[in-house]
Scaffold this motif. Structure first.
Motif, PDB file in Angstrom:
ATOM      1  N   TYR A  68       0.817  -1.214   0.000  1.00 58.25           N
ATOM      2  CA  TYR A  68       0.000   0.000   0.000  1.00 58.25           C
ATOM      3  C   TYR A  68       0.848   1.259   0.000  1.00 58.25           C
ATOM      4  O   TYR A  68       0.522   2.240  -0.654  1.00 58.25           O
ATOM      5  N   GLU A  69       1.931   1.233   0.719  1.00 57.39           N
ATOM      6  CA  GLU A  69       2.746   2.429   0.895  1.00 57.39           C
ATOM      7  C   GLU A  69       3.451   2.873  -0.379  1.00 57.39           C
ATOM      8  O   GLU A  69       3.924   3.997  -0.458  1.00 57.39           O
ATOM      9  N   ASN A  70       3.524   1.996  -1.358  1.00 53.08           N
ATOM     10  CA  ASN A  70       4.228   2.322  -2.591  1.00 53.08           C
ATOM     11  C   ASN A  70       3.314   2.788  -3.718  1.00 53.08           C
ATOM     12  O   ASN A  70       3.786   3.099  -4.797  1.00 53.08           O
ATOM     13  N   ARG A  71       2.043   2.841  -3.478  1.00 57.72           N
ATOM     14  CA  ARG A  71       1.101   3.302  -4.508  1.00 57.72           C
ATOM     15  C   ARG A  71       1.261   4.814  -4.708  1.00 57.72           C
ATOM     16  O   ARG A  71       1.746   5.527  -3.839  1.00 57.72           O
ATOM     17  N   ARG A  72       0.818   5.290  -5.863  1.00 54.24           N
ATOM     18  CA  ARG A  72       1.011   6.691  -6.232  1.00 54.24           C
ATOM     19  C   ARG A  72       0.396   7.659  -5.218  1.00 54.24           C
ATOM     20  O   ARG A  72       1.059   8.575  -4.734  1.00 54.24           O
ATOM     21  N   PHE A 125      -6.611  13.464   2.231  1.00 54.61           N
ATOM     22  CA  PHE A 125      -7.627  14.118   1.414  1.00 54.61           C
ATOM     23  C   PHE A 125      -7.004  14.830   0.213  1.00 54.61           C
ATOM     24  O   PHE A 125      -7.469  14.681  -0.923  1.00 54.61           O
ATOM     25  N   LEU A 126      -5.944  15.572   0.443  1.00 52.94           N
ATOM     26  CA  LEU A 126      -5.298  16.304  -0.643  1.00 52.94           C
ATOM     27  C   LEU A 126      -4.590  15.385  -1.634  1.00 52.94           C
ATOM     28  O   LEU A 126      -4.461  15.730  -2.809  1.00 52.94           O
ATOM     29  N   ALA A 127      -4.168  14.218  -1.193  1.00 54.73           N
ATOM     30  CA  ALA A 127      -3.485  13.284  -2.095  1.00 54.73           C
ATOM     31  C   ALA A 127      -4.393  12.855  -3.243  1.00 54.73           C
ATOM     32  O   ALA A 127      -3.909  12.506  -4.327  1.00 54.73           O
ATOM     33  N   PHE A 128      -5.687  12.905  -3.023  1.00 51.01           N
ATOM     34  CA  PHE A 128      -6.650  12.487  -4.040  1.00 51.01           C
ATOM     35  C   PHE A 128      -7.306  13.667  -4.745  1.00 51.01           C
ATOM     36  O   PHE A 128      -8.316  13.501  -5.426  1.00 51.01           O
ATOM     37  N   ALA A 130      -3.272   4.465   4.573  1.00 54.59           N
ATOM     38  CA  ALA A 130      -4.659   4.864   4.320  1.00 54.59           C
ATOM     39  C   ALA A 130      -4.872   5.210   2.849  1.00 54.59           C
ATOM     40  O   ALA A 130      -5.845   4.763   2.230  1.00 54.59           O
ATOM     41  N   ALA A 131      -3.975   5.997   2.287  1.00 60.55           N
ATOM     42  CA  ALA A 131      -4.112   6.380   0.887  1.00 60.55           C
ATOM     43  C   ALA A 131      -3.974   5.169  -0.035  1.00 60.55           C
ATOM     44  O   ALA A 131      -4.682   5.053  -1.037  1.00 60.55           O
ATOM     45  N   ILE A 134     -10.567   2.229  -4.932  1.00 59.67           N
ATOM     46  CA  ILE A 134     -11.028   2.962  -6.114  1.00 59.67           C
ATOM     47  C   ILE A 134     -10.761   2.151  -7.383  1.00 59.67           C
ATOM     48  O   ILE A 134     -11.608   2.096  -8.287  1.00 59.67           O
ATOM     49  N   GLU A 135      -9.614   1.517  -7.462  1.00 61.05           N
ATOM     50  CA  GLU A 135      -9.307   0.677  -8.625  1.00 61.05           C
ATOM     51  C   GLU A 135     -10.304  -0.470  -8.753  1.00 61.05           C
ATOM     52  O   GLU A 135     -10.690  -0.846  -9.864  1.00 61.05           O
TER      53      GLU A 135
END
Length: 162
Positions: A3-7, A27-30, A142-143, A150-151
């Motif tokens: 998870y930690e390596n996702r964009r 929130f801002l990451a998305f 979390a992100a 979402i994918e």
């Protein structure tokens, strides 16, 4: 951890390191996925850091995840019982995934604090701060969880989405 390596996870980690709180970082990451200016997005999510205004309740990263889920998948008709139920199930699924990895969704438990803290003044972001806090990793997780969700659940275009 994958998870930690996702964009979006990497973006969230960088946002946290730049000074945003946990909720803001997620929130801002998305922000590429919803139609809101950055200042409004940062202000909207600002209250949820430190487990809701440093009350050490639900982790800000989880709150940020829920906020993104709401803006992307949430309901807006208060009479839409099925939509409300579906959305709450989605938020619970995301929170459960986070809890399975981290052992809790509660800020004070994640930080190893024995009681709630109501001191409103945040700590200065120093090298020592980052060494003793798992928050950067937590926002990345979390992100990453949310990005995977979402994918697996493609978005239907709405006015909120781009």
């Amino acid at each position: 951890m994958e998870y930690e390596n996702r964009r979006h996870a990497q973006i969230a980690g960088e946002l946290f390191k730049s000074g945003y709180n946990c909720a803001q970082a997620v929130f801002l990451a998305f922000s590429d996925m919803y139609n809101m200016d950055r200042e409004t997005a940062a202000r909207l999510s600002s209250s949820f850091g430190g487990g809701l205004g440093r009350l050490r309740e639900v982790c800000g990263a989880v709150s940020g995840m829920a906020m993104v889920a709401g803006i992307l998948y949430g309901y807006d008709d208060p009479k839409e019982f099925a939509g409300k139920s579906e959305h709450y199930a989605r938020v619970q699924e995301l929170a459960k995934a986070y809890e399975e990895i981290n052992g809790s969704i509660v800020c004070r438990e994640l930080l190893g604090l024995s009681q709630k803290r109501e001191e409103p003044t945040p700590e200065r972001r120093t090298g020592e701060y980052y060494k003793k806090r798992p928050c950067e990793q937590l926002v990345r997780i979390a992100a990453g969880i949310l990005e995977e969700y979402i994918e697996e659940h493609p978005l239907v275009k709405t006015e909120a989405g781009k």
